[in-house]
Design an enzyme around this catalytic site. Structure first.
Site, mmCIF file in Angstrom:
data_model
loop_
_atom_site.group_PDB
_atom_site.id
_atom_site.type_symbol
_atom_site.label_atom_id
_atom_site.label_comp_id
_atom_site.label_asym_id
_atom_site.label_seq_id
_atom_site.Cartn_x
_atom_site.Cartn_y
_atom_site.Cartn_z
ATOM 1 N N TYR A 11 0.836 -1.250 -0.179
ATOM 2 C CA TYR A 11 -0.049 -0.009 0.041
ATOM 3 C C TYR A 11 0.778 1.213 0.119
ATOM 4 C CZ TYR A 11 -4.117 -2.743 1.622
ATOM 5 O OH TYR A 11 -5.157 -3.724 1.564
ATOM 6 N N ARG B 142 -16.564 1.085 -2.365
ATOM 7 C CA ARG B 142 -15.306 1.876 -3.134
ATOM 8 C C ARG B 142 -15.988 3.270 -3.084
ATOM 9 N NH1 ARG B 142 -11.429 -1.740 -4.509
ATOM 10 N NH2 ARG B 142 -12.258 -3.702 -5.107
ATOM 11 N N PHE C 153 -19.483 4.355 -3.513
ATOM 12 C CA PHE C 153 -20.764 4.359 -4.111
ATOM 13 C C PHE C 153 -21.808 4.404 -2.948
ATOM 14 C CE2 PHE C 153 -19.968 3.123 -8.589
ATOM 15 C CZ PHE C 153 -20.774 3.964 -9.282
#
Length: 316
Positions: A50, A202, A204
Site C-alpha cells: 500500500y 468503494r 458508491f
C-alpha cells in the site's frame, strides 16, 4: 465507548475499524489515525505494498501506520499483509514470507505484528506450507495471529486445519455479496472472523458519488468496471435508493450500509477506508443505527445480491 467484537477466539477489536490503503504518508494522515484511536477505533489495516502503486518500493503505507501508532502501541491492533508481487503473481513460499515479515516489521518500526494476512493465495505453494511458516512466526513472537485475504472456502478449511485462522479479509458490502455463498458459512462454522474491505462499495454507498466527475481524474476507481459507462449509471440508481432509505432512518447512506454489514454476523468487523477524521466519526455512527426486520427486508428488496452492475475487478 466503541463496541468491541472478537475475531477468532481471542482477538478483540473495535466493531468498526480503519483501512489505511488510500492514505498518503503525511501529517494529516497521522492526525486521522491518531484521532481514530482517540474515538475508539483499535484496529488499523495496512499492507506491505500500500502507498506505492508502481510497486517500486514496498512499505510506504506501513511506515505511516507505524509512526502514527508507535507511541501508543498498547492501544492499537495493527494488521498488515504480504504476498502481492510485481509481475510474479501471489507468493506464499517460506523464504518469501520470512523476508516479507522482516521487511514489514522494519517499515512499521515495531517488534511484532498483531494480525498478519496472506494477501492472496499462492497457486504454486500449498496453503499448508504457507500456514506452517506463519505458525512458526507466531512461535517466534513476530506475529500474534494469522489471517487470509480473498481466500476461497476450501483454502480456508485447509489452512485452519494447520493452525487457527483468526480472520479472513475480503470485499463485502451491499454491492459485493459473493462471500455469502460459500465463504461466510465456513467462517461461521469454524469461528473465524470476517473483515470486509470496501464495505462502502468503494465509495458508491456513501451517497457522495453521483457522476464520474465527482471522482478526481486520476482516481484509481475509474479503472474498475463498476465505475464505467452504463454500469456507473445503473449503480448510481441503486445507490440513490439506499440513500433514500437512510434518510428515512435518520442516518447517512454509509451508516446504513455499515449497519447492514454488522447485522450479518457478530464476527464481522468492517474496515472502511478514509483520509478524513470526520468520515471516521460518521462511520462509527453506524454502531448506533438499529435495523428492524422490516428494515432488513427493505434493504434486501432495493439491493439484493448481484445488484451491482459490472465486475469487482478489471478483467485480466
Amino acid at each position: 465507548m466503541v463496541q468491541k467484537r472478537k475475531l477468532g477466539k481471542e482477538l478483540e477489536v473495535s466493531a468498526i475499524s480503519l483501512g489505511t490503503m488510500t492514505m498518503p504518508n503525511n501529517e494529516e494522515s497521522v492526525r486521522t489515525i491518531q484521532g481514530a484511536l482517540d474515538l475508539g477505533v483499535t484496529m488499523f489495516d495496512t499492507a506491505d505494498f500500500y502507498g506505492d502503486p508502481e510497486f517500486r518500493r514496498f512499505g510506504e503505507n506501513e511506515k505511516l501506520v507505524g509512526r502514527a501508532l508507535k507511541s501508543r502501541r498498547g492501544e492499537a491492533i495493527i494488521a498488515t499483509k504480504f504476498g502481492i508481487t510485481h509481475g510474479q503473481g501471489p507468493k506464499g513460499d517460506p523464504a518469501y514470507i520470512k523476508k516479507s515479515v522482516d521487511a514489514s516489521l522494519y517499515s512499521l518500526g515495531l517488534d511484532y505484528i498483531d494480525l498478519y494476512y496472506q494477501h492472496r493465495p499462492d497457486p504454486n505453494t500449498p496453503i499448508e506450507e504457507t500456514v506452517g511458516t506463519l505458525a512458526d512466526l507466531v512461535q517466534q513472537g513476530k506475529i500474534r495471529y494469522i489471517g487470509l485475504s480473498e481466500a476461497p472456502a476450501d483454502i480456508i478449511r485447509r489452512a485452519h486445519a494447520v493452525h487457527p485462522i483468526t480472520a479472513v479479509e475480503t470485499e463485502y458490502s451491499l454491492w459485493s455479496r459473493e462471500v455469502e455463498d460459500e465463504v461466510l458459512p465456513v467462517l461461521k462454522e469454524l469461528g473465524i472472523g470476517l473483515v470486509p474491505y470496501s464495505p462502502l462499495g468503494r465509495g458508491f454507498l456513501t451517497g457522495q458519488i453521483k457522476k464520474p466527475e465527482d471522482l478526481p481524474a486520476d482516481d484509481y476507481r475509474h479503472r474498475f468496471p463498476r465505475f464505467q459507462g452504463e454500469n456507473f449509471v445503473k449503480n448510481v440508481e441503486v445507490a440513490s435508493l439506499v440513500e433514500k432509505l437512510a434518510g428515512q432512518k435518520g442516518c447517512t447512506p454509509a451508516q446504513l450500509s455499515l449497519a447492514w454489514l454488522l447485522a450479518q454476523g457478530e464476527q464481522i468487523v468492517p474496515i472502511p477506508g478514509t483520509k478524513r477524521l470526520d468520515r471516521v466519526q460518521e462511520n462509527l455512527g453506524a454502531l448506533n443505527v438499529k435495523l428492524t426486520a422490516d428494515d432488513l427486508t427493505e434493504i434486501e428488496r432495493i439491493s439484493p445480491k448481484g445488484i451491482a452492475s459490472g465486475s469487482r475487478f478489471r478483467q485480466a
